[in-house]
Design a protein around this motif. Structure first.
Motif, PDB file in Angstrom:
ATOM      1  N   GLU A 218      -6.378  -2.955  -2.947  1.00 44.80           N
ATOM      2  CA  GLU A 218      -7.194  -2.039  -2.143  1.00 44.80           C
ATOM      3  C   GLU A 218      -6.837  -0.595  -2.503  1.00 44.80           C
ATOM      4  O   GLU A 218      -5.662  -0.229  -2.506  1.00 44.80           O
ATOM      5  CB  GLU A 218      -6.941  -2.249  -0.647  1.00 44.80           C
ATOM      6  CG  GLU A 218      -7.236  -3.641  -0.139  1.00 44.80           C
ATOM      7  CD  GLU A 218      -6.838  -3.795   1.317  1.00 44.80           C
ATOM      8  OE1 GLU A 218      -6.148  -2.887   1.860  1.00 44.80           O
ATOM      9  OE2 GLU A 218      -7.204  -4.812   1.925  1.00 44.80           O
TER      10      GLU A 218
ATOM     11  N   ILE B 191      -0.596   3.338   4.717  1.00 43.52           N
ATOM     12  CA  ILE B 191      -1.531   2.211   4.798  1.00 43.52           C
ATOM     13  C   ILE B 191      -2.206   2.179   6.163  1.00 43.52           C
ATOM     14  O   ILE B 191      -3.427   1.953   6.281  1.00 43.52           O
ATOM     15  CB  ILE B 191      -0.800   0.888   4.498  1.00 43.52           C
ATOM     16  CG1 ILE B 191      -0.337   0.865   3.034  1.00 43.52           C
ATOM     17  CG2 ILE B 191      -1.699  -0.311   4.791  1.00 43.52           C
ATOM     18  CD1 ILE B 191       0.484  -0.355   2.668  1.00 43.52           C
TER      19      ILE B 191
ATOM     20  N   ALA C 187       5.989  -2.604   2.094  1.00 41.86           N
ATOM     21  CA  ALA C 187       5.726  -1.470   2.990  1.00 41.86           C
ATOM     22  C   ALA C 187       6.470  -1.603   4.308  1.00 41.86           C
ATOM     23  O   ALA C 187       6.756  -0.590   4.963  1.00 41.86           O
ATOM     24  CB  ALA C 187       4.228  -1.348   3.245  1.00 41.86           C
TER      25      ALA C 187
ATOM     26  N   VAL D 148      -3.528   5.606  -1.286  1.00 44.35           N
ATOM     27  CA  VAL D 148      -2.486   4.612  -1.515  1.00 44.35           C
ATOM     28  C   VAL D 148      -3.168   3.385  -2.116  1.00 44.35           C
ATOM     29  O   VAL D 148      -4.197   2.921  -1.604  1.00 44.35           O
ATOM     30  CB  VAL D 148      -1.722   4.255  -0.220  1.00 44.35           C
ATOM     31  CG1 VAL D 148      -2.656   3.805   0.895  1.00 44.35           C
ATOM     32  CG2 VAL D 148      -0.680   3.165  -0.509  1.00 44.35           C
TER      33      VAL D 148
ATOM     34  N   VAL E 264       5.248   4.710   3.302  1.00 41.93           N
ATOM     35  CA  VAL E 264       4.249   3.817   2.717  1.00 41.93           C
ATOM     36  C   VAL E 264       3.519   3.055   3.819  1.00 41.93           C
ATOM     37  O   VAL E 264       2.284   2.925   3.798  1.00 41.93           O
ATOM     38  CB  VAL E 264       4.907   2.839   1.728  1.00 41.93           C
ATOM     39  CG1 VAL E 264       3.867   1.885   1.140  1.00 41.93           C
ATOM     40  CG2 VAL E 264       5.623   3.595   0.622  1.00 41.93           C
ATOM     41  N   ARG E 265       4.267   2.577   4.787  1.00 43.06           N
ATOM     42  CA  ARG E 265       3.651   1.836   5.887  1.00 43.06           C
ATOM     43  C   ARG E 265       2.669   2.717   6.656  1.00 43.06           C
ATOM     44  O   ARG E 265       1.545   2.300   6.972  1.00 43.06           O
ATOM     45  CB  ARG E 265       4.736   1.298   6.820  1.00 43.06           C
ATOM     46  CG  ARG E 265       4.194   0.429   7.946  1.00 43.06           C
ATOM     47  CD  ARG E 265       5.318  -0.229   8.734  1.00 43.06           C
ATOM     48  NE  ARG E 265       6.124   0.760   9.438  1.00 43.06           N
ATOM     49  CZ  ARG E 265       7.387   1.051   9.134  1.00 43.06           C
ATOM     50  NH1 ARG E 265       7.976   0.449   8.110  1.00 43.06           N
ATOM     51  NH2 ARG E 265       8.064   1.944   9.824  1.00 43.06           N
TER      52      ARG E 265
ATOM     53  N   ARG F   8      -7.051   2.789  -0.907  1.00 50.09           N
ATOM     54  CA  ARG F   8      -7.242   3.271   0.455  1.00 50.09           C
ATOM     55  C   ARG F   8      -7.092   4.798   0.485  1.00 50.09           C
ATOM     56  O   ARG F   8      -6.140   5.352  -0.059  1.00 50.09           O
ATOM     57  CB  ARG F   8      -6.234   2.623   1.402  1.00 50.09           C
ATOM     58  CG  ARG F   8      -6.245   1.094   1.358  1.00 50.09           C
ATOM     59  CD  ARG F   8      -5.196   0.492   2.266  1.00 50.09           C
ATOM     60  NE  ARG F   8      -5.471   0.770   3.661  1.00 50.09           N
ATOM     61  CZ  ARG F   8      -6.164  -0.023   4.474  1.00 50.09           C
ATOM     62  NH1 ARG F   8      -6.649  -1.177   4.022  1.00 50.09           N
ATOM     63  NH2 ARG F   8      -6.380   0.310   5.731  1.00 50.09           N
TER      64      ARG F   8
ATOM     65  N   ALA G 132      -2.975  -0.201  -2.422  1.00 52.65           N
ATOM     66  CA  ALA G 132      -2.273  -1.288  -1.734  1.00 52.65           C
ATOM     67  C   ALA G 132      -2.394  -2.573  -2.552  1.00 52.65           C
ATOM     68  O   ALA G 132      -3.252  -3.413  -2.295  1.00 52.65           O
ATOM     69  CB  ALA G 132      -2.836  -1.473  -0.331  1.00 52.65           C
ATOM     70  N   SER G 133      -1.533  -2.719  -3.538  1.00 53.25           N
ATOM     71  CA  SER G 133      -1.442  -3.953  -4.311  1.00 53.25           C
ATOM     72  C   SER G 133      -0.595  -4.958  -3.524  1.00 53.25           C
ATOM     73  O   SER G 133       0.009  -4.600  -2.498  1.00 53.25           O
ATOM     74  CB  SER G 133      -0.795  -3.665  -5.663  1.00 53.25           C
ATOM     75  OG  SER G 133       0.556  -3.254  -5.476  1.00 53.25           O
TER      76      SER G 133
ATOM     77  N   VAL H 163       2.908  -3.541  -2.997  1.00 55.44           N
ATOM     78  CA  VAL H 163       2.971  -2.441  -2.031  1.00 55.44           C
ATOM     79  C   VAL H 163       2.846  -2.974  -0.614  1.00 55.44           C
ATOM     80  O   VAL H 163       3.607  -2.568   0.283  1.00 55.44           O
ATOM     81  CB  VAL H 163       1.871  -1.408  -2.337  1.00 55.44           C
ATOM     82  CG1 VAL H 163       1.817  -0.337  -1.248  1.00 55.44           C
ATOM     83  CG2 VAL H 163       2.103  -0.771  -3.707  1.00 55.44           C
ATOM     84  N   ARG H 164       1.920  -3.868  -0.376  1.00 56.89           N
ATOM     85  CA  ARG H 164       1.754  -4.415   0.979  1.00 56.89           C
ATOM     86  C   ARG H 164       2.988  -5.194   1.414  1.00 56.89           C
ATOM     87  O   ARG H 164       3.406  -5.121   2.573  1.00 56.89           O
ATOM     88  CB  ARG H 164       0.517  -5.316   1.033  1.00 56.89           C
ATOM     89  CG  ARG H 164      -0.805  -4.579   0.899  1.00 56.89           C
ATOM     90  CD  ARG H 164      -1.972  -5.461   1.323  1.00 56.89           C
ATOM     91  NE  ARG H 164      -2.089  -6.661   0.510  1.00 56.89           N
ATOM     92  CZ  ARG H 164      -2.762  -6.750  -0.613  1.00 56.89           C
ATOM     93  NH1 ARG H 164      -3.396  -5.670  -1.098  1.00 56.89           N
ATOM     94  NH2 ARG H 164      -2.835  -7.885  -1.291  1.00 56.89           N
TER      95      ARG H 164
END
Length: 539
Positions: free
Chosen positions: A527, A510, A500, A490, A506-507, A529, A492-493, A496-497
């Protein structure tokens, strides 16, 4: 005896009533147009230089840009109207136009079909829109210098430079709206000009449906600039053209069996319902609201154009009865008033790109207000010698420039020097070079990077997955029977964060992953991940 007879005069016959003279301005010769062409051309060079320099690196890539470009890519590739299941969030005409704009660059260099490189196509839209601002200003009776000022305000404001660089539907819709206003204010008053204004208005609405709210201002402009003998025909033709073309969108949904909700398909009704019921971002003047945060972001880039334009619109509307300039600019002033009123709704939704729709009209009314004030000051200084009046005008211009230029210089300098997209570029390179089998790898990513991954060999929709679709699109979720466990990475831009929290897959992805590469720092970091537990997923 001779008598003097009174002189006999011919009886006074009432003159026949003559038709009202045609008050249209006489056609200008080629030599009279030359100063306009030179001024408009010089400003256009300056605008394109500032907007084009460093366009790929600033501002930060956005998910919306990536979505519109990915949808345009899907149109080019013959994959339908979107890179995933099309649902009726916006009419597709906007990204169909983007597909046309990006077709030749993509044909010459397929790997260039990414957000950063394709931003350059927006320069054509900016050039057309800026030229239309100048032409519209002249048709609305602004003096040459004021029309040039409006064009400069529209094209060189740091707020405009940032937003007009981005691949937003609003920028295309504004271009069509300006064309509609320009045709509506045509000095020749041909019926086909008004018919064309209706076509352009419908195209603007089908590009971004929110342009619907400015149509009353367009009708006002058309009413003021049409001939009274043909006004009914002009307005009827424009409204008919706009309505018939606008109805093509619901007709499209009806023919596809997607007008109303039903089992197993999306619907236009659901799309409209979503837009009307989506959570609001609060009152724009409430300091703790999301709308106020959007307002602060606009004013961070520029206070002159938004606040000055709003004041200019209020000034013109307040002096409408006795000011020639105010009457001439009634359409743009009403447009600003409508858009400002909608932004002031107590709990409306206010996206960051909303102000794009107002930028050209803010520029025109600010330039018009400036011209009106300058005219009033110079008229009151009639006792000054001729040279003294010009000296006073120069002092006023220098004072305004001393206030505006330093503020714009800082904003525009950032736009042409800053590199806000280095983390995105580094993440794209890592995913293209460090993952051994991209064709067998599944990655959740925002749309700003989606096309980068497709060009790197990830499977569209199955390998490179727009992160929203992992939770919201049944066509994608059915390929993930084990949910987040069927994923490998994933990305994590910030987008996205942020989102999420409302997307369970998505959550969880992460939460059950560890960073293997981080680019950038702080809230803007990206990130990459790696998911820790993967079992039984589609590869």
């Amino acid at each position: 005896m001779t008598s003097t007879l009174p002189a006999v005069t011919a009886p006074q016959v009432p003159a026949q009533r003559q038709p009202a003279p045609d008050v249209r301005p006489a056609g200008r010769t080629a030599s009279s147009k030359r100063p306009d062409l030179l001024l408009c051309g010089a400003l256009l060079v300056a605008i394109l230089t500032v907007q084009g320099w460093n366009i790929a690196d600033y501002p930060t890539l956005s998910d919306d840009e990536g979505t519109y470009l990915a949808q345009a890519w899907a149109v080019q590739e013959g994959k339908g109207l979107a890179h995933y299941t099309y649902w009726y969030d916006h009419p597709p005409l906007g990204w169909i136009q983007i597909a046309v704009l990006t077709w030749i660059p993509k044909m010459l260099s397929p790997e260039s079909m990414t957000v950063g490189s394709m931003r350059v196509t927006m320069l054509l839209i900016s050039a057309i829109s800026a030229a239309l601002v100048y032409v519209l200003g002249r048709r609305l009776a602004l003096p040459r210098w004021a029309a040039g000022l409006g064009m400069a305000l529209f094209g060189l404001s740091p707020l405009s430079v940032v937003l007009q660089r981005e691949i937003f539907l609003d920028n295309l819709a504004v271009m069509w709206t300006l064309l509609a206003f320009t045709l509506a204010a045509s000095p020749s008053r041909h019926l086909w000009h008004h018919f064309g204004a209706g076509v352009a208005a419908a195209t603007a609405v089908l590009t971004k449906e929110t342009m619907l709210v400015v149509l009353p201002a367009l009708l006002l402009t058309m009413w003021r600039h049409s001939h009274r003998d043909t006004r009914k025909f002009a307005l009827t033709g424009a409204i008919t053209a706009c309505t018939l073309i606008g109805l093509a969108y619901p007709l499209f949904a009806l023919l596809k069996g997607e007008l109303l909700p039903g089992g197993g398909h999306v619907s236009l009704w659901d799309g409209v319902k979503y837009q009307m019921t989506r959570p609001g971002s609060g009152f724009i003047l409430d300091q703790g609201s999301g709308s106020h945060g959007v307002l602060r972001s606009w004013l961070y880039y520029d206070r002159v154009l938004p606040l000055g334009g709003l004041v200019g619109a209020l000034l013109l509307l307040a002096t409408w009865r006795w000011s020639v300039t105010a009457r001439a600019l009634a359409g743009p002033a009403l447009t600003v008033a409508i858009l400002a009123g909608l932004a002031l709704r107590p709990n409306g939704y206010l996206p960051a790109m909303y102000v794009i729709q107002a930028l050209p009209f803010l520029a025109l009314v600010l330039a018009g207000g400036t011209a009106s004030v300058a005219h009033a000051v110079l008229r009151r200084s009639h006792r000054l010698p001729h040279g003294g009046r010009y000296a006073l005008a120069a002092v006023l211009a220098i004072g305004a420039g001393a206030y505006v230029v330093p503020r714009w210089y800082d904003g525009d300098r950032t736009a042409v020097t800053a590199d806000a997209n280095a983390p995105y570029q580094a993440a794209s390179k890592w995913l293209a070079t460090e993952v051994e089998q991209p064709e067998k790898t599944r990655v959740l990513v925002d749309d700003a990077l989606w096309l980068d991954l497709v060009h790197a060999g990830y499977r569209p929709g199955l390998g490179a997955i727009w992160f929203y679709k992992a939770d919201l699109d049944p066509a994608v979720t059915k390929t993930m029977p084990h949910g987040w466990k069927d994923l490998d990475y994933v990305v994590a831009s910030p987008t996205v964060r942020r989102d999420a929290a409302d997307l369970p897959n998505v959550r969880a992805a992460i939460q059950h992953s560890t960073p293997v590469a981080v680019f950038g720092t702080g809230a803007d970091r990206i990130e990459i991940r790696q998911i820790q537990t993967v079992s039984g997923g589609v590869r």
